[in-house]
Design a protein around this motif. Structure first.
Motif, PDB file in Angstrom:
ATOM      1  N   GLY A 168       1.975  14.495  -8.162  1.00 19.12           N
ATOM      2  CA  GLY A 168       2.668  15.569  -7.460  1.00 19.12           C
ATOM      3  C   GLY A 168       1.739  16.316  -6.233  1.00 19.12           C
ATOM      4  N   CYS A 169       0.520  15.393  -6.066  1.00 19.34           N
ATOM      5  CA  CYS A 169      -0.323  15.701  -5.072  1.00 19.34           C
ATOM      6  C   CYS A 169       0.053  15.285  -3.779  1.00 19.34           C
ATOM      7  CB  CYS A 169      -1.923  15.425  -5.375  1.00 19.34           C
ATOM      8  SG  CYS A 169      -1.945  13.549  -5.635  1.00 19.34           S
ATOM      9  N   GLU A 204       3.751   6.044  -5.174  1.00 22.23           N
ATOM     10  CA  GLU A 204       3.770   6.390  -6.684  1.00 22.23           C
ATOM     11  C   GLU A 204       2.836   7.357  -7.194  1.00 22.23           C
ATOM     12  OE1 GLU A 204       3.174   3.508 -10.701  1.00 22.23           O
ATOM     13  OE2 GLU A 204       3.445   2.459  -8.617  1.00 22.23           O
ATOM     14  N   VAL A 205       1.594   7.505  -6.503  1.00 25.28           N
ATOM     15  CA  VAL A 205       0.696   8.598  -6.699  1.00 25.28           C
ATOM     16  C   VAL A 205       1.360   9.807  -6.554  1.00 25.28           C
ATOM     17  CG1 VAL A 205      -1.412   9.492  -5.968  1.00 25.28           C
ATOM     18  CG2 VAL A 205      -1.253   6.980  -6.088  1.00 25.28           C
ATOM     19  N   GLY A 249       0.935  -1.159  -0.015  1.00 22.65           N
ATOM     20  CA  GLY A 249       0.093  -0.031   0.140  1.00 22.65           C
ATOM     21  C   GLY A 249       0.617   1.533   0.045  1.00 22.65           C
ATOM     22  N   LEU A 250       1.897   1.176   0.810  1.00 20.45           N
ATOM     23  CA  LEU A 250       2.608   2.475   0.811  1.00 20.45           C
ATOM     24  C   LEU A 250       3.419   2.650  -0.377  1.00 20.45           C
ATOM     25  CD1 LEU A 250       3.926   2.444   4.640  1.00 20.45           C
ATOM     26  CD2 LEU A 250       2.108   3.728   3.524  1.00 20.45           C
ATOM     27  N   ALA A 251       3.669   1.589  -1.144  1.00 19.48           N
ATOM     28  CA  ALA A 251       4.681   1.757  -2.356  1.00 19.48           C
ATOM     29  C   ALA A 251       3.768   2.364  -3.269  1.00 19.48           C
ATOM     30  CB  ALA A 251       5.111   0.286  -2.743  1.00 19.48           C
ATOM     31  N   ILE A 252       2.565   1.878  -3.269  1.00 19.79           N
ATOM     32  CA  ILE A 252       1.426   2.573  -4.170  1.00 19.79           C
ATOM     33  C   ILE A 252       1.250   4.113  -4.124  1.00 19.79           C
ATOM     34  CG2 ILE A 252      -1.333   2.345  -5.201  1.00 19.79           C
ATOM     35  CD1 ILE A 252      -0.869  -0.727  -4.472  1.00 19.79           C
ATOM     36  N   LEU A 253       1.115   4.428  -2.698  1.00 15.42           N
ATOM     37  CA  LEU A 253       0.680   5.819  -2.432  1.00 15.42           C
ATOM     38  C   LEU A 253       2.083   6.572  -2.739  1.00 15.42           C
ATOM     39  CD1 LEU A 253      -1.141   5.080   0.980  1.00 15.42           C
ATOM     40  CD2 LEU A 253      -1.989   5.899  -1.242  1.00 15.42           C
TER      41      LEU A 253
END
Length: 273
Positions: free
Chosen positions: A88-89, A82-83, A76-80
């Motif tokens: 850039g948010c 990447e977001v 989950g943290l890896a995906i976040l």
């Protein structure tokens, strides 16, 4: 005096234009999160509203043991992260235990303390010590003035990058009610106040093995909160909420977000003119 909290390109304050915090309740997959982040960031940009992406790697307080909880902390943290890098948010996620906060703070900008855990001193202190922005959801069982003491626990670590979120108060069984008086009461702390429009229309445990809700009223409450002068609107969204693994009955269909933001922006501008 209203405090301002800066998070990358976004600054939140009760006297500033409102910010949107949105995303799916839990991380279902990388592809889904990236698609939702793109759709929501585009909708916010088109409306001219600052945007923070939200999703949770774990939903630990499910109604039933069979409830789906998410992809776990590592994935989950890896995906976040990447977001955050791609769009850039700023990014927000829940934390449930003191042992999660350091890893989460390395990947995201805002650590969210769930409403059920808002008085857990060790969790609040550990989160505050990371230096990340801390968003504390007001427990359904707390009065709005009780949040001053909650915020002080975080501030005692030297971290005053604090947001306070209203998400409704328990009103009998399986029902929440939003008292708009709580928003200016919490604002008296000086910290930015967030209104959680989607969880405020939740019916906790209302479906027996899951929570129900009335998503059609979330935009109504969001308009009321913006008229009261909040710093941000928290509204979870999904491309197919009726098939979502958690909080489907309260999440906004993605196509509702843009029109809602346009109405909220007009109200916000009038109130804060």
């Amino acid at each position: 005096m209203s405090k301002h909290v800066s998070i990358g390109p976004v600054t939140i304050g009760n006297d500033l234009p409102f910010v949107l915090i949105s995303g799916p309740c839990q991380i279902e997959s990388r592809d889904h999160v990236m698609r939702m982040a793109e759709n929501l960031s585009d909708a916010a940009a088109e409306a001219g509203v600052p945007f923070i992406f939200k999703s949770s790697f774990d939903k630990a307080n499910r109604t039933s043991v069979s409830g789906q909880r998410g992809v776990g902390i590592d994935a989950g943290l890896a995906i976040l992260a990447e977001v955050k890098a791609q769009f850039g948010c700023p990014v927000l996620t829940d934390v449930h235990e003191a042992g999660q906060v350091e890893a989460a703070a390395e990947a995201v900008d805002i650590l969210q303390i769930p409403a059920f855990l808002c008085r857990q001193t060790d969790l609040l202190l550990a989160a505050g010590r990371t230096g990340a922005v801390i968003n504390v959801k007001k427990g359904q069982f707390l009065a709005p003035w009780d949040m001053a003491a909650v915020a002080q626990k975080v501030a005692s670590t030297g971290n005053e990058r604090i947001l306070l979120t209203e998400r409704g108060a328990s009103f009998g069984y399986n029902t929440l009610v939003s008292d708009m008086r709580s928003l200016p009461v919490m604002a008296q702390t000086g910290y930015p106040v967030v209104f959680d429009a989607t969880h405020s229309v939740q019916q906790p445990g209302g479906l027996g093995s899951a929570s129900g809700g009335q998503r059609e009223f979330a935009p109504v409450l969001a308009r009321s909160a913006v008229a009261a002068g909040v710093a941000a609107i928290f509204a979870e969204a999904h491309d197919d909420p009726d098939l979502a693994p958690s909080d489907g009955p309260v999440m906004l269909p993605i196509e509702w977000v843009g029109p809602m933001l346009n109405k909220l922006k007009a109200i916000d501008a009038a109130v804060k003119r």
